[in-house]
Design a protein around this motif. Structure first.
Motif, PDB file in Angstrom:
ATOM      1  N   MET A  38     -40.099 -74.283 -31.657  1.00  0.00           N
ATOM      2  CA  MET A  38     -41.539 -74.550 -31.792  1.00  0.00           C
ATOM      3  C   MET A  38     -41.857 -74.903 -33.237  1.00  0.00           C
ATOM      4  N   GLU A  39     -42.631 -76.008 -33.404  1.00  0.00           N
ATOM      5  CA  GLU A  39     -43.186 -76.288 -34.728  1.00  0.00           C
ATOM      6  C   GLU A  39     -44.632 -75.826 -34.707  1.00  0.00           C
ATOM      7  N   VAL A  40     -45.066 -75.200 -35.794  1.00  0.00           N
ATOM      8  CA  VAL A  40     -46.427 -74.656 -35.812  1.00  0.00           C
ATOM      9  C   VAL A  40     -47.259 -75.342 -36.879  1.00  0.00           C
ATOM     10  N   CYS A  41     -46.866 -76.547 -37.253  1.00  0.00           N
ATOM     11  CA  CYS A  41     -47.684 -77.306 -38.183  1.00  0.00           C
ATOM     12  C   CYS A  41     -47.889 -78.691 -37.591  1.00  0.00           C
ATOM     13  N   GLY A  42     -49.122 -79.133 -37.571  1.00  0.00           N
ATOM     14  CA  GLY A  42     -49.427 -80.441 -36.999  1.00  0.00           C
ATOM     15  C   GLY A  42     -48.679 -81.564 -37.698  1.00  0.00           C
ATOM     16  N   LEU A  61     -32.353 -80.226 -26.210  1.00  0.00           N
ATOM     17  CA  LEU A  61     -33.231 -79.647 -27.226  1.00  0.00           C
ATOM     18  C   LEU A  61     -34.673 -79.956 -26.830  1.00  0.00           C
ATOM     19  N   GLU A  62     -35.517 -78.925 -26.827  1.00  0.00           N
ATOM     20  CA  GLU A  62     -36.911 -79.147 -26.459  1.00  0.00           C
ATOM     21  C   GLU A  62     -37.810 -78.692 -27.604  1.00  0.00           C
ATOM     22  N   PHE A  63     -38.753 -79.562 -27.986  1.00  0.00           N
ATOM     23  CA  PHE A  63     -39.749 -79.182 -28.982  1.00  0.00           C
ATOM     24  C   PHE A  63     -40.987 -78.626 -28.287  1.00  0.00           C
ATOM     25  N   LEU A  64     -41.458 -77.479 -28.731  1.00  0.00           N
ATOM     26  CA  LEU A  64     -42.751 -76.967 -28.282  1.00  0.00           C
ATOM     27  C   LEU A  64     -43.724 -77.183 -29.433  1.00  0.00           C
ATOM     28  N   HIS A  65     -44.874 -77.757 -29.115  1.00  0.00           N
ATOM     29  CA  HIS A  65     -45.820 -78.104 -30.172  1.00  0.00           C
ATOM     30  C   HIS A  65     -46.872 -77.005 -30.275  1.00  0.00           C
ATOM     31  N   GLY A  66     -46.661 -76.106 -31.216  1.00  0.00           N
ATOM     32  CA  GLY A  66     -47.501 -74.910 -31.315  1.00  0.00           C
ATOM     33  C   GLY A  66     -48.863 -75.170 -31.938  1.00  0.00           C
ATOM     34  N   PRO A  67     -49.617 -74.083 -32.134  1.00  0.00           N
ATOM     35  CA  PRO A  67     -51.022 -74.205 -32.534  1.00  0.00           C
ATOM     36  C   PRO A  67     -51.200 -74.426 -34.029  1.00  0.00           C
ATOM     37  N   GLY A  68     -50.627 -75.476 -34.588  1.00  0.00           N
ATOM     38  CA  GLY A  68     -50.614 -75.618 -36.034  1.00  0.00           C
ATOM     39  C   GLY A  68     -51.588 -76.617 -36.594  1.00  0.00           C
ATOM     40  N   PRO A 189     -47.139 -63.688 -23.123  1.00  0.00           N
ATOM     41  CA  PRO A 189     -46.236 -63.339 -22.020  1.00  0.00           C
ATOM     42  C   PRO A 189     -45.597 -64.593 -21.435  1.00  0.00           C
ATOM     43  N   GLY A 190     -44.326 -64.511 -21.138  1.00  0.00           N
ATOM     44  CA  GLY A 190     -43.639 -65.608 -20.468  1.00  0.00           C
ATOM     45  C   GLY A 190     -43.213 -66.739 -21.384  1.00  0.00           C
ATOM     46  N   LEU A 191     -43.535 -66.627 -22.667  1.00  0.00           N
ATOM     47  CA  LEU A 191     -43.181 -67.713 -23.577  1.00  0.00           C
ATOM     48  C   LEU A 191     -41.784 -67.482 -24.142  1.00  0.00           C
ATOM     49  N   THR A 192     -40.911 -68.477 -23.998  1.00  0.00           N
ATOM     50  CA  THR A 192     -39.585 -68.342 -24.599  1.00  0.00           C
ATOM     51  C   THR A 192     -39.422 -69.383 -25.699  1.00  0.00           C
ATOM     52  N   GLY A 324     -54.748 -74.508 -23.838  1.00  0.00           N
ATOM     53  CA  GLY A 324     -54.073 -73.249 -24.135  1.00  0.00           C
ATOM     54  C   GLY A 324     -52.623 -73.262 -23.681  1.00  0.00           C
ATOM     55  N   GLU A 325     -52.398 -73.762 -22.470  1.00  0.00           N
ATOM     56  CA  GLU A 325     -51.030 -73.811 -21.949  1.00  0.00           C
ATOM     57  C   GLU A 325     -50.173 -74.793 -22.745  1.00  0.00           C
ATOM     58  N   VAL A 326     -50.807 -75.865 -23.217  1.00  0.00           N
ATOM     59  CA  VAL A 326     -50.052 -76.831 -24.020  1.00  0.00           C
ATOM     60  C   VAL A 326     -49.744 -76.236 -25.395  1.00  0.00           C
ATOM     61  N   LEU A 327     -50.726 -75.537 -25.973  1.00  0.00           N
ATOM     62  CA  LEU A 327     -50.544 -74.933 -27.294  1.00  0.00           C
ATOM     63  C   LEU A 327     -49.410 -73.922 -27.310  1.00  0.00           C
ATOM     64  N   THR A 328     -49.278 -73.168 -26.241  1.00  0.00           N
ATOM     65  CA  THR A 328     -48.227 -72.152 -26.222  1.00  0.00           C
ATOM     66  C   THR A 328     -46.935 -72.712 -25.646  1.00  0.00           C
ATOM     67  N   GLY A 329     -46.922 -73.986 -25.304  1.00  0.00           N
ATOM     68  CA  GLY A 329     -45.690 -74.609 -24.861  1.00  0.00           C
ATOM     69  C   GLY A 329     -45.391 -74.408 -23.384  1.00  0.00           C
ATOM     70  N   THR A 330     -46.308 -73.806 -22.641  1.00  0.00           N
ATOM     71  CA  THR A 330     -46.070 -73.595 -21.213  1.00  0.00           C
ATOM     72  C   THR A 330     -46.116 -74.922 -20.458  1.00  0.00           C
ATOM     73  N   LEU A 331     -46.992 -75.818 -20.928  1.00  0.00           N
ATOM     74  CA  LEU A 331     -47.092 -77.146 -20.326  1.00  0.00           C
ATOM     75  C   LEU A 331     -46.775 -78.205 -21.369  1.00  0.00           C
ATOM     76  N   LYS A 332     -46.153 -79.301 -20.937  1.00  0.00           N
ATOM     77  CA  LYS A 332     -46.038 -80.480 -21.780  1.00  0.00           C
ATOM     78  C   LYS A 332     -47.397 -81.193 -21.736  1.00  0.00           C
TER      79      LYS A 332
END
Lengths: 374, 351
Positions: A38-42, A61-68, A189-192, A324-332
């Protein structure tokens, strides 16, 4: 070749991509069971899309785009407060350009400007202070937003306003802090997440020490990274190494900018002006305790929230919105039911579609190449 | 409308434009004659008419179709490194004609002036228009002047319209790109947009920037001589190169693949973009030609562009494909990304 070109060097990039692939293979990662970073900076989100890094890295390799991206997490209620202040005829409301298009529940600042409010885009809070000097008969309000990256310059502006006795300047603080935000992500919860690409410019201010809990308590590796493509690739390669070794540590890839201890003078200015807020609303994430700052009592006269009676109402996110789901990486981004279906950069519903650093806007603008090829 | 053909030279004696200069009386006549007629028509003496008149046979000799276009100019600031609103107003309309394969012949010029504007400012703008028209080989043959109250417009707005003649045999169109064609540009991207951003002064930047504002009709004439099969041409103004490529991909039903490494961008523009988080592909240009030509004419086309003073840094930036119709994709040297239209004005990022 300038010093910057080295960090855009394609041959170096290709060699890093090969070495990343080797490490992924050694880890046994696959498209179905990828390593998730996860990257947490825009700024990192933007780089990943701008240079198409995801299109050359293996699907293991999967990038999760966090709340940055601070613009992306602006809640509607706060925009409503800004619009209300801006619509006061005494006020010149100043803001960074990014915030102009963020939807409020009634309207965005861009719409308020079109409706007659005196709203001006500035590039620095000092520009707002200069406006206050030039317009002593108007109230000049600056919309301060961002993580620890922008917070010192806002704090220094308040200190200068006090030193110069400028009475018609005030600050609307929507500044947020990175550490509680990271905790909230880690506690989802549920975030890996297997590791973090850490924010470069925030770390330039706060240093590396505050991140230690991520390695010690949550056992995740964390690499503070620069923003050029080679920076991001090297950070990925470093993270995979720590994952393989089972050795979660905090590392600094961005040593040319980020000192180990951060910037003490910047922190002193922030501490002088700001204090923690009990609660802070985030778009898509709800309330995160102590994740925002407000102006200390000592500087109350520079606090726009106290100077203007604003509603301060909490406005729920639009119901269909899945930010919210996109921010935490649950959804693309493209898995959101509104993506390109009522929510686009022209007419954003969720804030992730507003800023070019928002995961959805970045996907919308740059991401088509990979999905089209897939 | 007043055709600009002078009867006798008058000289304005006041330093600023007032509402009386838009009133249709002697004050207006003096303004028109002092500022515009003297700049555009020189000393040629002829009565003022309400319209320009043109000889059809002379026009028909140049080709078999007329091209007609119009454009409004509201740039702020009025003057910037590399040009001013007057240069823009002439070049913009000349270029809109030329990219259609037309030889520009004549322009109109309508101005809306905010009261209080210095007459000298107006004279400078008119002189720039005259210079640009001379450089482009066109005449400004008719015009109009309005003055509005303070606040009703910002200093000066200019509208130009233009007529040109399309050469026989030239058939360019936005929908004519075919897989296998190549995409050319004549020079560095984003200079105009970056210059205007810096010239607004908000950034406190002192950069080595100048607008690329220039009439492209001479360059285009050389290109069409060398590559008569040219499929389409556009000047990459607002929305930049990204807008032109996206439009041609959609209109022609083709894909476009460009290489970031091939794009000409000056170090100053690149630096400004890095600093503000902008994309040179989205910045406006006022002298950048985008041309799609058949691959077999690519070498001749590129040589013709490079031989012209406005094409020294001409480059082949990519090609047209049958894959991903309607989409523009760029090789970044690291991976690929889609190029899309900017939403509105480029807004600087905050961190």
């Amino acid at each position: 070749m300038s010093v910057w070109d080295g960090f855009k060097d394609a041959a170096l990039g290709r060699s890093l991509v090969e070495r990343i692939a080797e490490r992924l293979d050694a880890l046994g990662a696959t498209e179905r069971q990828p390593v998730r970073l996860m990257e947490v900076c825009g700024g990192h989100t933007h780089s990943i899309f701008r240079y198409g890094l995801a299109t050359v890295l293996p699907p293991a390799l999967e990038f999760l785009h966090g709340p940055g991206c601070p613009v992306c997490v602006l809640p509607m209620g706060r925009i409503d407060d800004c619009v209300a202040i801006a619509e006061d005829p005494r006020v010149i409301f100043t803001t960074f350009g990014d915030a102009m298009r963020v939807p409020g529940s009634r309207k965005s600042l861009m719409q308020a400007k079109a409706d007659g409010a005196d709203i001006r885009m500035v590039y620095s809070p000092l520009d707002a202070l200069a406006l206050a000097r030039r317009n002593p008969d108007r109230e000049v309000v600056f919309f301060g937003l961002g993580f620890e990256t922008t917070m010192p310059s806002t704090a220094l502006t308040v200190l200068r306003a006090e030193a110069e006795g400028i009475a018609n300047f005030s600050l609307f603080s929507q500044h947020v802090t990175i550490i509680p935000t990271l905790k909230a992500v880690l506690d989802t919860p549920g975030l890996t997440v297997d590791g973090f690409i850490g924010p470069g410019h925030v770390s330039m201010v706060i240093g590396l020490r505050p991140y230690r809990f991520i390695a010690e308590t949550y056992r995740k590796p964390f690499v503070v990274a620069g923003f050029e493509p080679v920076d991001v690739l090297q950070s990925v390669w470093m993270l995979l190494g720590r994952i393989a070794e089972g050795r979660p540590v905090i590392e600094n890839q961005y040593g040319r900018v980020v000192p180990e201890d951060g910037n003490q003078r910047a922190r002193a200015a922030m501490d002088a002006v700001f204090e923690e807020r009990e609660r802070c609303e985030w778009r898509g994430l709800g309330s995160i305790d102590r994740s925002g700052v407000r102006i200390r009592d000592r500087y109350a006269r520079f606090d726009a929230e106290r100077r203007f009676s604003v509603g301060g109402a909490v406005v729920a996110d639009p119901q269909a919105c899945q930010c919210g789901e996109v921010l935490t990486g649950t959804l693309k981004p493209w898995q959101c039911r509104l993506f390109g279906n009522g929510c686009s950069p022209e007419t954003p519903v969720g804030a992730l579609m507003v800023s070019s650093e928002g995961a959805c806007a970045a996907w919308y603008q740059y991401g088509g190449a990979r999905r089209g090829a897939a | 409308m007043n055709a600009i053909t002078p009867l006798r030279r008058r000289r304005l004696s006041v330093p600023t434009v007032t509402l009386s200069h838009g009133g249709g009386g002697t004050a207006m006549r003096d303004l028109v004659e002092d500022v515009f007629v003297s700049a555009f028509a020189g000393d040629a003496a002829a009565p003022l008419e309400d319209q320009a008149r043109m000889d059809l046979a002379a026009l028909a000799a140049g080709g078999d179709r007329l091209a007609f276009t119009t454009d409004g100019f509201v740039v702020d600031p009025l003057f910037f490194p590399g040009g001013d609103i007057g240069t823009l107003a002439v070049c913009g309309t000349v270029n809109d004609l030329a990219v259609g394969g037309a030889v520009p012949v004549m322009l109109s010029c309508a101005v809306v002036i905010e009261e209080g504007l210095a007459v000298d400012t107006l004279r400078r703008v008119a002189a720039s228009m005259a210079d640009a028209a001379r450089a482009a080989g066109v005449r400004i043959v008719t015009g109009d002047t309005k003055v509005v109250a303070r606040g009703a417009c910002d200093k000066l707005f200019v509208t130009t319209s233009g007529v040109g003649v399309i050469r026989r045999g030239i058939e360019v169109g936005i929908g004519k790109a075919r897989p296998g064609d190549v995409v050319l540009v004549n020079g560095p991207l984003g200079c105009h947009g970056a210059t205007i951003l810096a010239a607004r002064g908000d950034l406190g930047l002192d950069a080595d920037l100048a607008s690329d504002c220039a009439p492209l009709n001479g360059l285009i004439g050389d290109l069409l001589d060398a590559a008569p099969g040219t499929r389409l041409m556009r000047d990459a103004t607002r929305g930049g190169l990204a807008a032109v490529l996206t439009e041609l991909a959609e209109a022609s039903g083709v894909g476009v693949l460009i290489a970031e490494e091939a794009l000409p961008v000056t170090p100053a523009v690149r630096g400004l973009c890095e600093l503000l988080g902008l994309d040179p592909l989205h910045l406006a240009n006022e002298g950048v030609l985008v041309a799609v030509v058949p691959r077999e004419q690519a070498a001749a086309a590129l040589a013709a562009l490079r031989a012209h003073p406005l094409g020294g840094q001409a480059a082949l930036i990519g090609g047209v494909t049958s894959e991903r119709p309607g989409r523009v994709v760029m090789d970044t040297a690291f991976g690929q990304r889609t190029i899309d239209l900017p939403v509105g004005d480029p807004l600087p990022r905050i961190c």
